[in-house]
Design a protein around this motif. Structure first.
Motif, PDB file in Angstrom:
ATOM      1  N   PRO A  90     -98.935 -30.654  66.059  1.00 19.63           N
ATOM      2  CA  PRO A  90    -100.249 -30.192  66.514  1.00 19.63           C
ATOM      3  C   PRO A  90    -101.352 -30.750  65.615  1.00 19.63           C
ATOM      4  O   PRO A  90    -101.149 -30.935  64.414  1.00 19.63           O
ATOM      5  N   GLU A 123    -102.997 -27.220  69.172  1.00 16.28           N
ATOM      6  CA  GLU A 123    -102.302 -26.063  68.612  1.00 16.28           C
ATOM      7  C   GLU A 123    -101.850 -25.107  69.716  1.00 16.28           C
ATOM      8  O   GLU A 123    -100.778 -24.507  69.631  1.00 16.28           O
ATOM      9  N   PRO A 170    -104.638 -29.580  64.155  1.00 13.89           N
ATOM     10  CA  PRO A 170    -105.438 -28.357  64.008  1.00 13.89           C
ATOM     11  C   PRO A 170    -106.923 -28.661  63.874  1.00 13.89           C
ATOM     12  O   PRO A 170    -107.325 -29.614  63.198  1.00 13.89           O
ATOM     13  N   LEU A 195    -102.441 -17.842  68.127  1.00  6.10           N
ATOM     14  CA  LEU A 195    -103.358 -18.491  67.189  1.00  6.10           C
ATOM     15  C   LEU A 195    -104.252 -17.459  66.504  1.00  6.10           C
ATOM     16  O   LEU A 195    -104.495 -17.534  65.300  1.00  6.10           O
TER      17      LEU A 195
END
Length: 354
Positions: free
Chosen positions: A324, A297, A326, A118
Motif C-alpha cells: 500500500p 491503503e 500510505p 484505517l
C-alpha cells in the motif's frame, strides 16, 4: 454491490460517443434525479433525532463517492489530540456485513469495511448505521469528541461542525443530482447545512465553491495529499498500480507524482472486492513485467489473507506481494484548522451548558 462511478458524471468524455453519452444520460435521468433530490432535501430539512453530550464533528461531502473524507477525519483526529482532546470515530462501516453497533477491534474488512479499519489505527472507532446509537456507545467511553466519517446528509445526529471535503481536480462533476450526476442533493439545499469547506489537491474545480462559502462568511480551507512515508521506494522497480476507489486515476496520478514508473494501471469500482481471477491476473502481469504491485491503503485492507486455508488463495498472495502507498492530508494552514476546531469545541460546550 459497489458500482463504478460513471465517467460522464465528471466530464471524462474522450470519444464522440462518450460526449454524446454525457449529454444524453443526464437528460434521460432528470425525472429520477428530481425525485431523488426532493427526497434528499426533505431528509436534510428534518430536525436531528439526537444531540450527543459530546461535540460532533462531521466530515462529509456533497457528492457520492470518495473525496478524501477518511484521511481528512484521521488528520482532524490528530489535531484534536494536539489540542488535548480524546477523539473517537463514528462510521457507517460501508461495505461491511455487520449491522449492529460495535467497536471496531479484531475485525476484517468484510465485516466492518475498509474505512473503519484505517480509522481504528488512529483512535477508537465505532461502526453504526444508526448514528445516534453509535454516539451513545461512544459516550460510554473516555472519548470527549466524536469525529464522524460521512453522514452529512443523515439527520440522525446533530452536528457541531460539518466540514465538506471536495476534490480540486473533479469538483462537483456535472453538478446534477444522483443518478444524473454525483450530487447527493441539490447544491442550494446542501450548502446552508455546511459550516466549512476543505478543497483537497490541485485544480480549479473547487474555486467556485470557495467563493460561495466565503460570500456566506464560512471558512474555505485548502489541503494537499502527501505521502505518509519516504516515497523513494516507488522508484526502485517498474510499478503496476491497482485501485478500487471512486476515482482510481487520482491514485495513479499520486503514484506518478511521487516517482513511480507506471507500466500499467487498473481501476475498479469503489470498495471493489477482488476476485481470484482478478488477483491472479495482476500477479501474472507483475511477474511478466518484473514490476511491483502498489495499491491504496483501503484496497490493501480489503484483501483477505485466508490464514485458515490449506492452500493460499490468489487474493491472499496478492496481499502479500502488493504494497500500500500510505497518504495523509496536509492542511495548507494547519493553525486555521486548529482554530476552527477549538471554536467548535467551545461553542459545543456553551450549548451543553445552556
Amino acid at each position: 454491490m459497489p458500482l463504478e462511478t460513471p465517467s460522464w458524471w465528471y466530464g471524462k468524455h474522450g470519444s464522440l460517443a462518450k460526449v454524446t453519452l454525457a449529454k444524453v444520460m443526464p437528460a434521460l435521468l432528470s425525472p429520477v434525479a428530481a425525485l431523488y433530490g426532493r427526497n434528499a432535501a426533505a431528509r436534510l430539512a428534518r430536525d436531528p433525532e439526537y444531540r450527543s453530550r459530546l461535540p460532533v464533528i462531521c466530515v462529509g461531502n456533497f457528492t457520492s463517492g470518495g473525496g478524501g473524507k477518511t484521511p481528512t477525519a484521521i488528520a482532524l483526529a490528530g489535531l484534536l489530540k494536539a489540542l488535548g482532546r480524546t477523539p473517537a470515530f463514528l462510521t457507517r462501516g460501508y461495505g461491511g456485513s455487520l449491522k449492529e453497533t460495535i467497536q471496531v477491534a479484531g475485525h476484517d474488512a468484510s465485516e466492518v469495511g475498509d474505512e473503519a479499519l484505517l480509522l481504528a489505527e488512529t483512535a477508537p472507532t465505532f461502526m453504526s448505521a444508526d448514528r445516534p446509537a453509535g454516539a451513545k456507545a461512544i459516550e460510554q467511553t473516555d472519548a470527549d469528541v466524536i469525529v464522524m466519517d460521512d453522514g452529512f446528509q443523515n439527520p440522525g445526529l446533530a452536528k457541531d461542525l460539518s466540514l465538506i471535503v471536495v476534490d480540486a481536480g473533479s469538483g462537483l462533476g456535472n453538478g446534477k443530482v444522483i443518478p444524473a450526476g454525483p450530487l447527493r442533493a441539490p447544491l442550494e439545499v446542501q450548502i446552508p447545512h455546511a459550516d466549512a469547506l476543505l478543497i483537497i489537491g490541485e485544480g480549479k474545480k473547487g474555486d467556485a465553491l470557495i467563493k460561495r462559502f466565503e460570500a456566506a462568511g464560512k471558512p474555505a480551507l485548502r489541503a494537499k495529499i502527501a505521502p505518509n512515508c519516504d516515497p523513494r521506494w516507488l522508484t526502485v522497480l517498474p510499478t503496476i498500480g491497482f485501485a478500487g476507489i471512486a476515482r482510481p486515476s487520482k491514485f495513479f496520478a499520486t503514484l506518478k507524482s511521487n516517482g513511480a514508473r507506471l507500466v500499467a494501471s487498473h481501476g475498479f469500482g469503489d470498495h471493489h472486492r477482488f476476485t481470484e481471477k482478478e488477483a491472479r491476473r495482476l500477479l501474472d502481469e507483475a511477474e511478466a513485467k518484473k514490476a511491483m504491485l502498489v495499491t491504496t491503503e483501503k484496497d490493501w485492507a480489503r484483501l483477505t489473507e485466508d490464514a485458515d486455508d490449506e492452500e493460499e488463495s490468489a487474493v491472499a498472495e496478492l496481499k502479500k506481494r502488493s504494497r500500500p502507498f500510505p497518504i495523509v492530508i496536509a492542511f495548507d494552514d494547519e493553525e486555521a484548522v486548529k482554530a476552527l476546531l477549538a471554536e467548535t469545541l467551545e461553542n459545543a460546550s456553551s450549548k451543553l451548558a445552556g
